[in-house]
Design an enzyme around this catalytic site. Structure first.
Site, PDB file in Angstrom:
ATOM      1  N   HIS A   1     -83.738 -55.400  31.123  1.00  0.00           N
ATOM      2  CA  HIS A   1     -82.390 -54.854  30.978  1.00  0.00           C
ATOM      3  C   HIS A   1     -81.594 -54.879  32.279  1.00  0.00           C
ATOM      4  CE1 HIS A   1     -84.680 -51.366  32.414  1.00  0.00           C
ATOM      5  NE2 HIS A   1     -83.530 -50.813  32.787  1.00  0.00           N
ATOM      6  N   ASP A   2     -82.271 -54.673  33.387  1.00  0.00           N
ATOM      7  CA  ASP A   2     -81.571 -54.641  34.679  1.00  0.00           C
ATOM      8  C   ASP A   2     -81.887 -55.844  35.553  1.00  0.00           C
ATOM      9  OD1 ASP A   2     -80.015 -52.403  34.401  1.00  0.00           O
ATOM     10  OD2 ASP A   2     -81.500 -51.028  35.239  1.00  0.00           O
TER      11      ASP A   2
ATOM     12  N   LYS B   1     -79.572 -56.998  38.298  1.00  0.00           N
ATOM     13  CA  LYS B   1     -79.389 -56.272  39.552  1.00  0.00           C
ATOM     14  C   LYS B   1     -79.914 -57.040  40.755  1.00  0.00           C
ATOM     15  CE  LYS B   1     -79.239 -51.531  37.779  1.00  0.00           C
ATOM     16  NZ  LYS B   1     -79.882 -50.205  37.764  1.00  0.00           N
TER      17      LYS B   1
ATOM     18  N   HIS C   1     -73.929 -56.662  37.160  1.00  0.00           N
ATOM     19  CA  HIS C   1     -75.349 -56.959  36.919  1.00  0.00           C
ATOM     20  C   HIS C   1     -75.586 -57.340  35.454  1.00  0.00           C
ATOM     21  CE1 HIS C   1     -75.780 -52.791  35.320  1.00  0.00           C
ATOM     22  NE2 HIS C   1     -76.856 -53.267  34.709  1.00  0.00           N
TER      23      HIS C   1
ATOM     24  N   HIS D   1     -76.621 -52.803  26.779  1.00  0.00           N
ATOM     25  CA  HIS D   1     -77.209 -51.474  26.971  1.00  0.00           C
ATOM     26  C   HIS D   1     -76.277 -50.512  27.710  1.00  0.00           C
ATOM     27  CE1 HIS D   1     -78.281 -53.344  30.836  1.00  0.00           C
ATOM     28  NE2 HIS D   1     -78.515 -52.130  31.322  1.00  0.00           N
ATOM     29  N   HIS D   2     -75.157 -51.013  28.240  1.00  0.00           N
ATOM     30  CA  HIS D   2     -74.175 -50.121  28.859  1.00  0.00           C
ATOM     31  C   HIS D   2     -72.946 -49.927  27.962  1.00  0.00           C
ATOM     32  CE1 HIS D   2     -76.024 -49.271  32.681  1.00  0.00           C
ATOM     33  NE2 HIS D   2     -76.276 -50.560  32.886  1.00  0.00           N
TER      34      HIS D   2
ATOM     35  N   ASP E   1     -82.886 -45.501  28.062  1.00  0.00           N
ATOM     36  CA  ASP E   1     -82.562 -45.773  29.468  1.00  0.00           C
ATOM     37  C   ASP E   1     -81.929 -44.557  30.144  1.00  0.00           C
ATOM     38  OD1 ASP E   1     -82.384 -47.414  31.761  1.00  0.00           O
ATOM     39  OD2 ASP E   1     -80.312 -47.946  31.269  1.00  0.00           O
TER      40      ASP E   1
END
Length: 447
Positions: free
Chosen positions: A281-282, A285, A310, A334-335, A363
């Site tokens: 998911h990240d 970054k 990201h 997811h954001h 999360d």
């Protein structure tokens, strides 16, 4: 050659036997259809040739009376026809069992039935009542029909003199003999049997080779699965360590997400996409500078704009590998927020993929309950209170309610039993949802 252990490889045996059996049936059916078609064509030709031959013979002996005036009433054609068929026996393969002679004007002038022919009364009646239109003397017609379960041919054959002048026409009924039909059935049965035997013998020779190749495919597929999962774990852990100095965050958010997904009942394909997305998911970054990523305080507007990038970086990464493509929904969504106030602001509610809505809860919950460079961990109750305040705005209400029902024991297990426990649970999850055993592999083989 190594034997395939049981019962692990029973589905492979079942698949091969099924496919071989279906192939045998198909080839036998094709052979039977071919034999049937060839025999029918042969029967058709035999009927036409016999009718043409008899018509020519009859013209040779009765052409004068057919051409004579008053033939339709004086009985001369009938007398010639009776003499013509007298003493003739039925050919072995079948023959003309009834015939009606029509003159050039289409009037019936004679009729005969074979004395050895029994049955088909309806067909004989129909034949006797036929009329032939004048001018239909140019060709021979033959039409197969089923009458009382038996195949017969209705034929119309021109009666012509040597100079091609039309004298009339004969309508005849051709019936294959019982001996011919019995031989036809035997040939058909032999064709089917030979097709089965040929396929089974071929299969018996090729079966060990196919079996070994299939086994090797399974082993290679399992190795590829393991390599993909290792890549997934390493890639996710690498960025997690950069952000939090540990990959425990990835373990926990994946387990939270899986448990919630199991509670609401997602299917296998969706679960696999969720797990991949949870790990990665990240991953975007990796493109965010450390002074922003690890900043202990709140980000300013410019820093926050860079941090939001990201998601785009992550999408660019997962789209480069086909096996990771289904992680896109979580990585890119997811954001997002349930009310449409997320990163891109273009999606809300059901427009956001369910895996992204599930993961968003996991999360944020783990972020609240975990240590970060910019914050201390919150208690379970405080974290759930924050989530509850965002019910229907940030989070899907139904999914949040489902998470609230399972969150406390799950959180206690993952926080009190240590990272090793999380790792073991995660391995169990991966084994369950990313099996590449024989059943899974064979399920992908088209029917």
């Amino acid at each position: 050659m190594d034997s395939i252990p049981s019962p692990q490889y029973w589905p492979l045996h079942k698949l091969l036997i099924l496919r071989i059996g279906l192939t045998a049936l198909l080839l036998a059916g094709l052979a039977a259809a071919t034999v049937y078609w060839v025999e029918r064509q042969q029967l058709h030709r035999a009927a036409v040739e016999l009718a043409q031959q008899r018509a020519a013979e009859f013209v040779a002996v009765a052409g004068d009376v057919l051409d004579a005036p008053g033939s339709e009433t004086n009985g001369a054609v009938q007398a010639r026809l009776d003499r013509f068929v007298r003493g003739r026996s039925m050919p072995r393969d079948g023959g003309l069992v009834a015939a009606t002679i029509f003159d050039a004007g289409g009037v019936a002038v004679a009729h005969v039935e074979h004395p050895d022919y029994a049955g088909h009364a309806d067909a004989l009646t129909r034949l006797a009542s036929q009329s032939v239109a004048a001018g239909r003397n140019a060709r021979t017609d033959a039409s197969p029909e089923q009458i009382d379960g038996a195949r017969v041919y209705f034929l119309q054959v021109p009666l012509e003199k040597a100079d091609r002048r039309a004298l009339g026409r004969v309508a005849a009924l051709y019936a294959p003999s019982a001996a011919y039909l019995a031989e036809f059935d035997r040939r058909l049965a032999r064709a089917i049997l030979f097709a089965f035997i040929a396929v089974l013998l071929t299969a018996a020779i090729l079966y060990p080779v196919i079996q070994r190749l299939m086994r090797r495919v399974i082993e290679l597929s399992a190795s590829l699965r393991d390599a993909n999962l290792e890549m997934l774990s390493v890639l996710g852990s690498a960025i997690a360590k950069r952000d939090a100095d540990t990959d425990a965050h990835n373990y926990r958010v994946t387990l939270y997400s899986v448990c919630l997904a199991e509670t609401v009942g997602v299917d296998l394909k969706t679960m696999q996409a969720l797990i991949k997305g949870a790990f990665l998911h990240d991953v975007g970054k990796i493109g965010i500078p450390d002074h922003i990523l690890l900043k202990p305080g709140k980000l300013d507007e410019e820093e926050y704009a860079q941090m939001k990038q990201h998601v785009a970086h992550g999408l660019d990464i997962v789209r480069r590998a086909a096996w990771l493509a289904d992680a896109e929904a979580v990585v890119g969504g997811h954001h997002e927020k349930f009310d449409g106030g997320g990163y891109d602001g273009h999606h809300k509610a059901g427009e956001i993929p369910v895996v992204a809505r599930i993961f968003a809860i996991a999360d944020v919950f783990d972020a609240l309950t975990s240590h970060r460079p910019y914050k201390a961990p919150l208690s379970f109750d405080a974290s759930m209170e924050i989530l509850s305040r965002d019910r229907g705005t940030h989070f899907d209400p139904q999914l949040l309610d489902a998470f609230a029902a399972i969150a406390r024991p799950l959180h206690e297990a993952l926080t009190t039993r240590g990272e090793d426990y999380s790792h073991r649970e995660l391995q169990r999850v991966l084994t369950r949802y990313f099996r590449m055993d024989i059943e899974t592999l064979l399920a992908r083989v088209p029917s």
